[in-house]
Enzyme design. Structure first.
Site: not given
Ligand code: TEU
Ligand code: CA
Length: 538
Positions: A205, A259
């Protein structure tokens, strides 16, 4: 299943399970591992080869489980560690691999490390695990800098003794200090905990955000800073070199899938070098406009960048963070400027679903691995009309609703029946699903689509089956063909061609022996607009 290389992450069809919304086994309205276990046959029949589970760990659910209290415990809402181990075993019995989600950038504010940090004085080793700083201003009443949370609002929260701590996401998600060996060794041990339990991969993540410039410098928010004080610092790569060493220490291949939200594709590819992550999500492709030239440029850039580091490309259209692509493709404006998450007052869902079918054939034919977000195989749209008091996403609440947040793509799946809970929960369940399901979803349920040979579900099953059975699909080269404007056409191997028609008018198909599959009935031998076809060509 065609025997393939053990590097499964290079070609697999990988299905994202968002446990909270997949299936509820005990009737509390919240998805759980029992619900997933009871539907493994459905997943096997769909034809996917691996499952990625969004976090299932102990959590106060401030950010839907991405706020982890203990990586070695399953949250009671989802079940027990024994159930997780049984699920991993039962998936393996069906030749389905299992990927779990690990969140390195932060932990929950209920994690024992943070509780100890709050109970310890400024400057203590316990506080060093996080980013605690004195405030600015006469009495430290201002945050240490102007950094903003990705979820909206300041990235700092003050604690009773006057210090502030950093959280790039919600206040319930204090950022860890990855400069400390203790943080690195703890996470490498978390990887071993799950690898030892048979897990085949880790989804990492927020992978580009772990390292921060310790000076925590302010920057001009009107331009993208270079270097950025907390996105894509070089120090991140050392973290993943350590994780890769852990993954490679296991006899069976274990994959690390990042990610990595980075628009700079060359810097994105650095995370995929041979001693770092095995793969990463292709968000440039996810956010690409519905436009042949844009898609072709994105595909070419993806293939070139990944070839440079010898990593497999990945193709993904939706996940738990973005507006479902049936809705994105049904908007009047499908440009990248339209964004991957916004309110959608006007959507042509039929057009969106037709384009989603066409793009599914594109993603499943391109070289590399393909990721499928739960419900995508049902053609689910974004749910727009969730009442504010049912919305759970901190993004919605921290932006005062200016950003719709992500609840709309996280609505519990419809399995059967004509009304909520649509078989998501057992009959007679004590509680309603944790998010409201639309009254219009009856025709989208699994049961409804099982009985409709033209349904998205049958289409995904057939495409995934053909993909798994064709030796030229998955990893390996591709060759573009000459095609009219607005049309993408390419070959895989010696006898397979994929054609996608975004031109707005029907087009003649290239020479072929048979049509293996088309996303929309052909018009004689012509491919309709907003449609794709797979051809057997010799
Ligand atoms: O997402 C990382 C993140 O940066 C996303 O929030 C992204 O920037 C945004 O949604 C794009 O529009 C990860 C996970 O996938 C997310 O569900 C979590 O909320 C976030 O990290 C924090 O752990
Ligand atoms: Ca449940």
């Amino acid at each position: 299943m065609t025997p393939r290389t053990t590097d499964w992450w290079r070609h697999a069809a990988i299905y994202q399970v968002y446990p909270r919304s997949f299936a509820d086994g005990n009737g509390d309205g919240i998805g759980d591992l029992a619900g997933v276990r009871s539907r493994l046959d459905y997943l096997q029949r769909l034809g996917i080869e691996a499952l990625w589970f969004s976090p299932w760990y102990l959590t106060p659910m401030a950010d839907a489980g991405y706020d982890v209290t203990d990586f070695r415990q399953i949250d009671p809402r989802f079940g027990t560690l024994a159930e997780a181990e049984a699920l991993i075993r039962e998936a393996h019995e069906r030749s389905i691999r299992v990927i779990v989600d690990v969140v390195p950038n932060h932990v929950s504010h209920e994690h024992e490390w943070f509780l100890k940090a709050l109970a310890s004085p400024p400057g203590s080793p316990e506080r060093e695990l996080f980013w605690f700083r004195d405030g600015r201003g006469e009495n430290g009443e201002l945050p240490p800098n102007e950094w903003q949370s990705i979820f909206g609002g300041p990235a700092w929260t003050r604690v009773p003794d006057g210090q502030w701590y950093l959280h790039l996401f919600a206040p319930e998600q204090p950022d860890l200090n990855w400069r400390l060996p203790a943080v690195r060794s703890e996470y490498e041990d978390v990887l071993r905990f799950w690898f030892d339990r048979g897990v085949d991969g880790i989804r990492v993540d927020s992978a580009a955000m772990c390292s921060k410039d310790p000076a925590l410098p302010d920057y001009d928010h009107s331009v993208l800073p270079d270097p950025h004080p907390y996105v894509d610092l070089d120090e991140n790569h050392d973290i993943y070199r350590g994780w890769r060493a852990v993954a490679d220490s296991y006899p069976e291949p274990r994959a690390l899938i990042g990610e990595v939200w980075l628009a700079d594709s060359a810097r994105f590819a650095r995370y995929l070098r041979a001693d770092e992550l095995h793969a990463a999500f292709n968000f440039e492709f996810l956010g690409c406009s519905w436009d042949a030239a844009a898609l072709r440029a994105c595909i070419d850039q993806t293939l070139a960048d990944h070839a440079d580091v010898g990593a497999p490309s990945t193709w993904v259209l939706s996940n738990h963070d973005v507006t479902r692509h049936v809705t994105r493709y049904g908007r009047p404006d499908t440009s990248t400027a339209a964004g991957i998450r916004q309110y959608n007052p006007v959507v042509d869902e039929d057009l969106g679903r037709r384009r989603a079918r066409a793009t599914a054939l594109l993603t499943m034919a391109l070289p590399g691995a393909v990721y499928i977000y739960q419900g995508e195989e049902l053609g689910l749209p974004e749910v727009e009309d969730i009442p504010a008091d049912r919305r759970d996403d901190p993004i919605y609440h921290r932006t005062g609703g200016t950003d719709p947040g992500r609840d709309g793509c996280r609505v519990p799946l419809p399995w059967s029946g004509h009304q909520e809970p649509y078989g998501f929960s057992p009959d007679g369940a004590a509680a309603r699903p944790w998010l409201p399901q639309p009254a219009s979803w009856a025709h989208l349920s699994v049961a409804a689509q099982e009985s409709d040979p033209a349904s998205m579900l049958h289409f995904y099953r057939e495409a995934l089956s053909l993909r798994a059975g064709h030796p030229a699909l998955g990893d390996g080269p591709m060759q573009w063909l000459q095609a009219p404007d607005g049309v993408l056409a390419f070959t895989r191997g010696t006898d397979f061609t994929c054609v996608m028609n975004l031109s707005g008018t029907p087009v003649a198909l290239p020479e072929h022996r048979t049509v293996l599959l088309s996303s929309h009935p052909l018009n004689g031998t012509r491919l309709e607009a907003e449609a794709s076809a797979w051809l057997h060509t010799t």
